[in-house]
Structures are given as C-alpha cells and as structure tokens.
Design a protein around this motif. Structure first.
Motif, PDB file in Angstrom:
ATOM      1  N   VAL A   1       0.815  -1.211   0.000  1.00 45.75           N
ATOM      2  CA  VAL A   1       0.000   0.000   0.000  1.00 45.75           C
ATOM      3  C   VAL A   1       0.854   1.269   0.000  1.00 45.75           C
ATOM      4  CG1 VAL A   1      -1.928  -1.136   1.186  1.00 45.75           C
ATOM      5  CG2 VAL A   1      -0.162   0.026   2.535  1.00 45.75           C
ATOM      6  N   THR A   2       0.199   2.378  -0.293  1.00 51.06           N
ATOM      7  CA  THR A   2       0.825   3.687  -0.158  1.00 51.06           C
ATOM      8  C   THR A   2       0.487   4.229   1.224  1.00 51.06           C
ATOM      9  OG1 THR A   2      -1.112   4.829  -1.048  1.00 51.06           O
ATOM     10  CG2 THR A   2       0.587   4.167  -2.623  1.00 51.06           C
ATOM     11  N   GLY A   3       1.179   5.295   1.620  1.00 51.09           N
ATOM     12  CA  GLY A   3       0.912   5.917   2.914  1.00 51.09           C
ATOM     13  C   GLY A   3       1.991   5.577   3.919  1.00 51.09           C
ATOM     14  N   GLU A   4       1.645   5.646   5.192  1.00 49.19           N
ATOM     15  CA  GLU A   4       2.628   5.411   6.249  1.00 49.19           C
ATOM     16  C   GLU A   4       3.126   3.972   6.279  1.00 49.19           C
ATOM     17  OE1 GLU A   4       1.663   6.821  10.135  1.00 49.19           O
ATOM     18  OE2 GLU A   4       0.687   8.611   9.341  1.00 49.19           O
ATOM     19  N   ALA A   5       2.237   3.039   6.034  1.00 50.63           N
ATOM     20  CA  ALA A   5       2.614   1.619   6.050  1.00 50.63           C
ATOM     21  C   ALA A   5       3.053   1.193   4.652  1.00 50.63           C
ATOM     22  CB  ALA A   5       1.448   0.764   6.512  1.00 50.63           C
ATOM     23  N   ASP A   6       3.829   0.126   4.614  1.00 50.29           N
ATOM     24  CA  ASP A   6       4.214  -0.467   3.334  1.00 50.29           C
ATOM     25  C   ASP A   6       3.285  -1.625   2.963  1.00 50.29           C
ATOM     26  OD1 ASP A   6       6.591   1.142   2.803  1.00 50.29           O
ATOM     27  OD2 ASP A   6       7.401   0.150   4.572  1.00 50.29           O
ATOM     28  N   PHE A   7       2.833  -2.350   3.982  1.00 45.65           N
ATOM     29  CA  PHE A   7       1.941  -3.488   3.780  1.00 45.65           C
ATOM     30  C   PHE A   7       0.822  -3.454   4.808  1.00 45.65           C
ATOM     31  CE2 PHE A   7       5.845  -4.985   1.832  1.00 45.65           C
ATOM     32  CZ  PHE A   7       5.393  -5.643   0.702  1.00 45.65           C
ATOM     33  N   ILE A   8      -0.331  -3.939   4.407  1.00 46.24           N
ATOM     34  CA  ILE A   8      -1.444  -4.203   5.321  1.00 46.24           C
ATOM     35  C   ILE A   8      -1.726  -5.692   5.226  1.00 46.24           C
ATOM     36  CG2 ILE A   8      -3.885  -3.807   5.854  1.00 46.24           C
ATOM     37  CD1 ILE A   8      -2.237  -1.317   6.346  1.00 46.24           C
ATOM     38  N   LEU A   9      -1.756  -6.351   6.379  1.00 47.38           N
ATOM     39  CA  LEU A   9      -2.028  -7.785   6.436  1.00 47.38           C
ATOM     40  C   LEU A   9      -3.337  -8.028   7.182  1.00 47.38           C
ATOM     41  CD1 LEU A   9       1.481  -9.111   7.580  1.00 47.38           C
ATOM     42  CD2 LEU A   9       0.678  -8.700   5.261  1.00 47.38           C
ATOM     43  N   ILE A  10      -4.092  -8.986   6.709  1.00 46.36           N
ATOM     44  CA  ILE A  10      -5.241  -9.504   7.446  1.00 46.36           C
ATOM     45  C   ILE A  10      -4.806 -10.880   7.924  1.00 46.36           C
ATOM     46  CG2 ILE A  10      -7.695 -10.094   7.400  1.00 46.36           C
ATOM     47  CD1 ILE A  10      -7.072  -7.122   6.702  1.00 46.36           C
ATOM     48  N   CYS A  11      -4.780 -11.057   9.236  1.00 47.74           N
ATOM     49  CA  CYS A  11      -4.266 -12.297   9.830  1.00 47.74           C
ATOM     50  C   CYS A  11      -5.321 -12.918  10.726  1.00 47.74           C
ATOM     51  CB  CYS A  11      -3.021 -12.010  10.674  1.00 47.74           C
ATOM     52  SG  CYS A  11      -1.692 -11.194   9.781  1.00 47.74           S
ATOM     53  N   THR A  12      -5.189 -14.204  10.931  1.00 50.21           N
ATOM     54  CA  THR A  12      -6.067 -14.921  11.846  1.00 50.21           C
ATOM     55  C   THR A  12      -5.210 -15.623  12.887  1.00 50.21           C
ATOM     56  OG1 THR A  12      -7.936 -16.440  11.985  1.00 50.21           O
ATOM     57  CG2 THR A  12      -6.175 -17.040  10.465  1.00 50.21           C
ATOM     58  N   ALA A  13      -5.793 -15.815  14.069  1.00 48.90           N
ATOM     59  CA  ALA A  13      -5.075 -16.508  15.146  1.00 48.90           C
ATOM     60  C   ALA A  13      -6.094 -17.133  16.095  1.00 48.90           C
ATOM     61  CB  ALA A  13      -4.174 -15.541  15.904  1.00 48.90           C
ATOM     62  N   LYS A  14      -5.630 -18.139  16.816  1.00 50.19           N
ATOM     63  CA  LYS A  14      -6.494 -18.824  17.782  1.00 50.19           C
ATOM     64  C   LYS A  14      -6.789 -17.939  18.975  1.00 50.19           C
ATOM     65  CE  LYS A  14      -4.647 -23.305  16.498  1.00 50.19           C
ATOM     66  NZ  LYS A  14      -3.886 -24.477  16.910  1.00 50.19           N
ATOM     67  N   ASP A  15      -5.756 -17.224  19.439  1.00 45.17           N
ATOM     68  CA  ASP A  15      -5.870 -16.348  20.600  1.00 45.17           C
ATOM     69  C   ASP A  15      -4.691 -15.379  20.574  1.00 45.17           C
ATOM     70  OD1 ASP A  15      -3.638 -17.872  21.503  1.00 45.17           O
ATOM     71  OD2 ASP A  15      -4.950 -19.246  22.598  1.00 45.17           O
ATOM     72  N   MET A  16      -4.562 -14.566  21.608  1.00 52.36           N
ATOM     73  CA  MET A  16      -3.492 -13.567  21.629  1.00 52.36           C
ATOM     74  C   MET A  16      -2.105 -14.220  21.659  1.00 52.36           C
ATOM     75  SD  MET A  16      -4.792 -10.668  21.149  1.00 52.36           S
ATOM     76  CE  MET A  16      -3.477  -9.531  21.532  1.00 52.36           C
ATOM     77  N   GLN A  17      -1.981 -15.325  22.369  1.00 50.37           N
ATOM     78  CA  GLN A  17      -0.687 -16.014  22.421  1.00 50.37           C
ATOM     79  C   GLN A  17      -0.297 -16.531  21.034  1.00 50.37           C
ATOM     80  OE1 GLN A  17      -0.529 -19.251  25.212  1.00 50.37           O
ATOM     81  NE2 GLN A  17       1.670 -19.554  24.945  1.00 50.37           N
ATOM     82  N   ASP A  18      -1.251 -17.062  20.320  1.00 46.77           N
ATOM     83  CA  ASP A  18      -1.004 -17.535  18.961  1.00 46.77           C
ATOM     84  C   ASP A  18      -0.600 -16.368  18.059  1.00 46.77           C
ATOM     85  OD1 ASP A  18      -0.969 -19.525  16.911  1.00 46.77           O
ATOM     86  OD2 ASP A  18      -2.989 -18.913  16.277  1.00 46.77           O
ATOM     87  N   PHE A  19      -1.263 -15.226  18.219  1.00 47.14           N
ATOM     88  CA  PHE A  19      -0.907 -14.051  17.430  1.00 47.14           C
ATOM     89  C   PHE A  19       0.500 -13.560  17.788  1.00 47.14           C
ATOM     90  CE2 PHE A  19      -0.845  -9.415  16.694  1.00 47.14           C
ATOM     91  CZ  PHE A  19      -0.930  -9.439  15.313  1.00 47.14           C
ATOM     92  N   GLU A  20       0.850 -13.620  19.059  1.00 44.28           N
ATOM     93  CA  GLU A  20       2.191 -13.216  19.483  1.00 44.28           C
ATOM     94  C   GLU A  20       3.252 -14.082  18.806  1.00 44.28           C
ATOM     95  OE1 GLU A  20       4.847 -12.461  23.509  1.00 44.28           O
ATOM     96  OE2 GLU A  20       2.846 -13.337  23.695  1.00 44.28           O
ATOM     97  N   MET A  21       2.994 -15.376  18.712  1.00 41.68           N
ATOM     98  CA  MET A  21       3.943 -16.264  18.021  1.00 41.68           C
ATOM     99  C   MET A  21       4.043 -15.898  16.533  1.00 41.68           C
ATOM    100  SD  MET A  21       3.455 -19.979  19.932  1.00 41.68           S
ATOM    101  CE  MET A  21       1.837 -20.228  19.274  1.00 41.68           C
ATOM    102  N   LEU A  22       2.918 -15.543  15.924  1.00 38.51           N
ATOM    103  CA  LEU A  22       2.924 -15.097  14.534  1.00 38.51           C
ATOM    104  C   LEU A  22       3.770 -13.833  14.380  1.00 38.51           C
ATOM    105  CD1 LEU A  22       1.849 -15.210  11.582  1.00 38.51           C
ATOM    106  CD2 LEU A  22      -0.108 -13.879  12.401  1.00 38.51           C
TER     107      LEU A  22
END
Length: 154
Positions: free
Chosen positions: A102-123
C-alpha cells in the motif's frame, strides 16, 4: 470492462461469486444457454484468468481461529528485493489471509487470523521480530466480522 467479456459472461461470473458450487444446469438456465455453451464460456473465463480461484469460505466460529487482526507494517528498506522477501514471507505464512502492498505510512497491510493472543504473538515473532527489515508494525483487533468477501461489483 474487458472487451472479451459480454453480459452473459458477467451473469455467469456474478452467479459464481455468490456460490461457486452452482451446477452447469443451473448456470445454463440462468443464462438461457445450453450446457456445452456454458462449459465453453467457463473454460474461456478460467483460461483467461478472469476466474483466479474457486474456494469455500469457512465460518471461523467453527474452528480454533476465532481472532482476526489487521496489521500495518513499515519496512526499513524498500528495495525491490526487500519488498519481494516480505511478500514471500507473508505468502508462505498460513495465518496471513490477505496481504496488500500500500501507499501511505505503512508499506503493507495484512489480514491475519489466530487462535488467541498467544497464537498471534507467536505469529508476530515469526513475521516481524525475526525480520530485521521490519521497522514497526501496528495491530488492530477485529471486534466483529461485519462483511467478508472478495466479490467484485460487476
């Protein structure tokens, strides 16, 4: 609109966007065509890459992946090689459902899925902290999946 696509093709594509399991008989009926004619059109649309993929959209509430995250990623270096490396990492990660450059402040925008916050932290460890080219990332947690889809308004 692509000049090779006519209104009948659009009808086929609209119908498939709603439900890709629609049978040839029903498509033929909707389009007022013969089954062989629909088959030829589908082959042409697939061969022409107008149909990229036919998939099933799963209801995440029936599986362990109940959380959705929207992550903006800033890279330190934006050389073509670095951009390609990040794209490859994102594509290879099964928990990344979508990745946009993308353009703007970020270079990429990701849509991610996870089981819970701990799983997202590992990602985040795998995708961001282990990548020395990631300057920073910001995460929003989806509270509700109001609309999910990739349909085009054709």
């Amino acid at each position: 609109m692509n000049q090779n696509i006519d209104e009948t093709d659009l009808t086929i594509l609209r119908t498939l966007q709603e439900d890709c399991r629609v049978g040839l008989e029903q498509l033929a009926h909707v389009c007022s065509l013969s089954i062989p004619s629909v088959q030829r059109r589908l082959k042409r649309l697939r061969d022409g890459k107008h149909i990229k993929k036919e998939i099933a959209v799963l209801d995440p509430t029936g599986f362990d992946y109940k959380m959705t995250f929207i992550v903006s990623v800033e890279l330190d270096r934006e050389s073509l090689q670095q951009l390609d490396l990040f794209r490859k990492r994102a594509k290879a990660e099964p928990q990344v459902q979508q990745c946009y450059y993308v353009t703007g402040e970020a270079d990429f925008i990701l849509i991610c899925t996870a089981k819970d916050m701990q799983d997202f932290e590992m990602l985040t460890q795998r995708l961001f902290f282990e990548n020395s080219n990631v300057r920073r990332f910001r995460t929003s947690v989806a509270m509700d999946r109001t609309k999910i889809g990739l349909s085009l308004p054709i």
